[in-house]
Motif scaffolding. Structure first.
Motif, short mmCIF file in Angstrom:
data_model
loop_
_atom_site.label_atom_id
_atom_site.label_comp_id
_atom_site.label_asym_id
_atom_site.label_seq_id
_atom_site.Cartn_x
_atom_site.Cartn_y
_atom_site.Cartn_z
N PRO A 186 -0.10 48.26 83.39
CA PRO A 186 -1.05 48.92 82.49
C PRO A 186 -1.59 50.24 83.02
O PRO A 186 -1.61 50.50 84.23
CB PRO A 186 -2.17 47.89 82.37
N LEU A 187 -2.09 51.06 82.09
CA LEU A 187 -2.84 52.27 82.40
C LEU A 187 -4.31 52.02 82.08
O LEU A 187 -4.65 51.20 81.22
CB LEU A 187 -2.35 53.45 81.56
N ALA A 191 -8.25 57.01 88.32
CA ALA A 191 -7.05 57.72 87.88
C ALA A 191 -5.95 57.68 88.95
O ALA A 191 -5.30 58.69 89.23
CB ALA A 191 -7.38 59.16 87.51
N THR A 192 -5.75 56.51 89.52
CA THR A 192 -4.80 56.34 90.62
C THR A 192 -3.85 55.19 90.32
O THR A 192 -4.28 54.14 89.83
CB THR A 192 -5.54 56.05 91.94
N LYS A 193 -2.59 55.39 90.62
CA LYS A 193 -1.58 54.35 90.40
C LYS A 193 -1.40 53.52 91.67
O LYS A 193 -1.27 54.06 92.77
CB LYS A 193 -0.25 54.98 89.99
N TYR A 194 -1.40 52.21 91.50
CA TYR A 194 -1.20 51.27 92.60
C TYR A 194 0.03 50.42 92.32
O TYR A 194 0.35 50.13 91.15
CB TYR A 194 -2.42 50.36 92.78
N TYR A 195 0.70 50.03 93.39
CA TYR A 195 1.91 49.21 93.29
C TYR A 195 1.63 47.88 93.97
O TYR A 195 1.04 47.83 95.05
CB TYR A 195 3.09 49.92 93.97
N TRP A 196 2.07 46.79 93.34
CA TRP A 196 1.78 45.48 93.93
C TRP A 196 2.97 44.54 93.78
O TRP A 196 3.83 44.72 92.92
CB TRP A 196 0.52 44.88 93.32
N GLN A 197 3.00 43.57 94.66
CA GLN A 197 4.07 42.59 94.67
C GLN A 197 3.56 41.30 95.29
O GLN A 197 2.48 41.26 95.90
CB GLN A 197 5.28 43.11 95.44
N VAL A 198 4.34 40.26 95.12
CA VAL A 198 3.97 38.94 95.62
C VAL A 198 5.10 38.41 96.51
O VAL A 198 6.28 38.55 96.17
CB VAL A 198 3.71 37.95 94.46
N GLU A 199 4.72 37.84 97.63
CA GLU A 199 5.64 37.18 98.53
C GLU A 199 5.41 35.67 98.44
O GLU A 199 4.26 35.21 98.50
CB GLU A 199 5.41 37.64 99.98
N ALA A 226 5.46 45.72 90.77
CA ALA A 226 4.75 46.05 89.54
C ALA A 226 3.71 47.12 89.85
O ALA A 226 3.52 47.50 91.01
CB ALA A 226 4.10 44.80 88.96
N SER A 227 3.02 47.59 88.82
CA SER A 227 2.02 48.63 89.05
C SER A 227 0.85 48.48 88.10
O SER A 227 0.93 47.79 87.08
CB SER A 227 2.65 50.03 88.87
N PHE A 228 -0.24 49.11 88.45
CA PHE A 228 -1.35 49.32 87.53
C PHE A 228 -2.00 50.64 87.88
O PHE A 228 -1.94 51.09 89.03
CB PHE A 228 -2.37 48.17 87.57
N GLU A 229 -2.58 51.29 86.88
CA GLU A 229 -3.22 52.58 87.10
C GLU A 229 -4.66 52.49 86.62
O GLU A 229 -4.93 52.02 85.51
CB GLU A 229 -2.48 53.68 86.34
N THR A 230 -5.57 52.94 87.45
CA THR A 230 -6.98 52.88 87.10
C THR A 230 -7.35 53.98 86.11
O THR A 230 -6.68 55.01 86.01
CB THR A 230 -7.86 53.00 88.35
N GLY A 231 -8.44 53.75 85.39
CA GLY A 231 -8.99 54.76 84.51
C GLY A 231 -10.07 55.56 85.23
O GLY A 231 -10.02 55.74 86.46
N LEU A 232 -11.05 56.03 84.48
CA LEU A 232 -12.16 56.77 85.05
C LEU A 232 -13.26 55.75 85.38
O LEU A 232 -14.01 55.33 84.49
CB LEU A 232 -12.66 57.83 84.07
#
Length: 255
Positions: free
Chosen positions: A20-21, A89-97, A111-117
């Motif tokens: 998501p954004l 307003a920053t994109k983060y990448y995440w994963q599960v082990e 996967a990813s998610f991007e923060t808003g303001l």
């Protein structure tokens, strides 16, 4: 009955959404589930890794957050982010082990998610509406010249009432009656759009169609953040003087 072997990690979501954004939560909820395969192996633990760029994610470096090993055999999991404070307003990448009782380890896709303001003081510009109550749809428009090649662009649109964003003749909203209604005295929701492919070097037409919805005096607040290929930035905002408005052919649009 034997144990079930879990062979892949599916449905990677943040706040119930895929990549998501505009996540506006300092501790967003991450979720996933596990597909079932042959019998004979049982999950022993999981680990959540959150990275600030894709290269770090590929190398399993959780510079934003690394949960460490968490003992669990639950094939459906919800986990609230608990790492470094998220930046706006920053994109983060995440994963599960996942680790199994026999020592086998598998990783999810990234996967990813991007923060808003995330902070109110990051909003620029002014709320725009009409001087008198109007039951129909009002069209706002401005033109904007961009003189460099665009690397990325995001639009943040808040509204009391419903609003649609248009860029160079293309409607950006994918739904209707957006943003969702709220008690506007307490909270106003906003939408986030990736408009990188909609803007162009040169002249751009930016429009907002404003519908009163449940608001007696609808208004909107728009902020577009553009990053150019030379890493410079420019913001385009709603403000007095730059925008013109007219009544649309839709003269009645209320709930």
């Amino acid at each position: 009955m034997g144990c079930i072997m879990y062979i892949s990690i599916l449905n990677m979501k943040c706040e119930g959404l895929v990549n998501p954004l505009g996540i506006d939560n300092f501790q967003p909820r991450l979720s996933w589930k596990i597909s079932q395969g042959q019998r004979g192996l049982k999950q022993d633990s999981y680990r959540v890794i959150v990275s600030t760029d894709l290269d770090k994610a590929k190398n399993k470096i959780g510079d934003a957050y690394d949960s460490g090993v968490i003992r669990s055999c639950d094939p459906f999991c919800y986990y609230n982010y608990k790492g470094e404070p998220l930046q706006s307003a920053t994109k983060y990448y995440w994963q599960v082990e996942l680790a199994f009782q026999n020592g086998e380890i598998i990783f999810s896709d990234i996967a990813s998610f991007e923060t808003g303001l995330l902070h109110p003081d990051l909003w620029q510009g002014r709320w725009l509406g009409t001087p008198t109550s109007n039951p129909g749809v009002i069209l706002f428009r401005k033109t904007q010249q961009l003189g460099k090649k665009i690397a990325s662009a995001r639009a943040y649109l808040a509204a009391e009432g419903f609003a649609e964003l248009w860029i160079n003749g293309t409607r950006l909203n994918t739904g209707v009656l957006e943003p969702i209604n709220s008690d506007y005295n307490k909270q106003v929701y906003y939408l986030t759009f990736d408009i990188t492919k909609n803007l162009q070097t040169g002249n751009n037409a930016i429009g907002v169609a404003l519908n009163p919805g449940w608001s007696a005096h609808p208004k909107f607040l728009l902020q577009i953040n553009v990053t150019f290929t030379d890493n410079t930035t420019q913001s385009i905002v709603s403000e007095f003087g730059d925008w013109v408005f007219i009544s649309s052919p839709i003269t009645l649009a209320t709930l």
